[in-house]
Design a protein around this motif. Structure first.
Motif: not given
Length: 102
Positions: A13-14, A10
């Motif tokens: 991805e951010k 995550p």
């Protein structure tokens, strides 16, 4: 038990999405593109290609959506054209440039 790497995905991805939005904001600035279009028209052209970063796809960013709306509002046409580029680390990656015509 979850893999310790599951927290990393995550975060990556951010960072990826933030980078794409920043690139779109920098490269799809309508004020600068408007000047490019005027310069090309003064040279007798009816289209120009805006080169975007190698191996990067900005088409689905918020910045690209705002750009597409600007294109539409101004009666222009835009076509996203794919090209393969060699990245800094030697990989082959597909990116997209945009050709604007009037």
């Amino acid at each position: 038990m979850k893999s310790p790497l599951s927290k990393l995905i995550p975060e990556l991805e951010k960072s990826y999405k933030t980078a794409l939005e920043n690139l779109a904001a920098a490269h799809l600035r309508t004020d600068k593109i408007k000047m490019v279009l005027h310069n090309e028209a003064k040279k007798g052209h009816r289209a120009t290609r805006i080169a975007l970063p190698d191996g990067i796809d900005l088409r689905k960013t918020d910045g690209a959506e705002m750009f597409k709306e600007w294109i539409k509002q101004n009666g222009l046409a835009a076509e996203w054209q794919s090209r393969v580029a060699t990245t800094e680390d030697g990989r082959q990656a597909t990116g997209f440039d945009v050709e604007i015509s009037w």
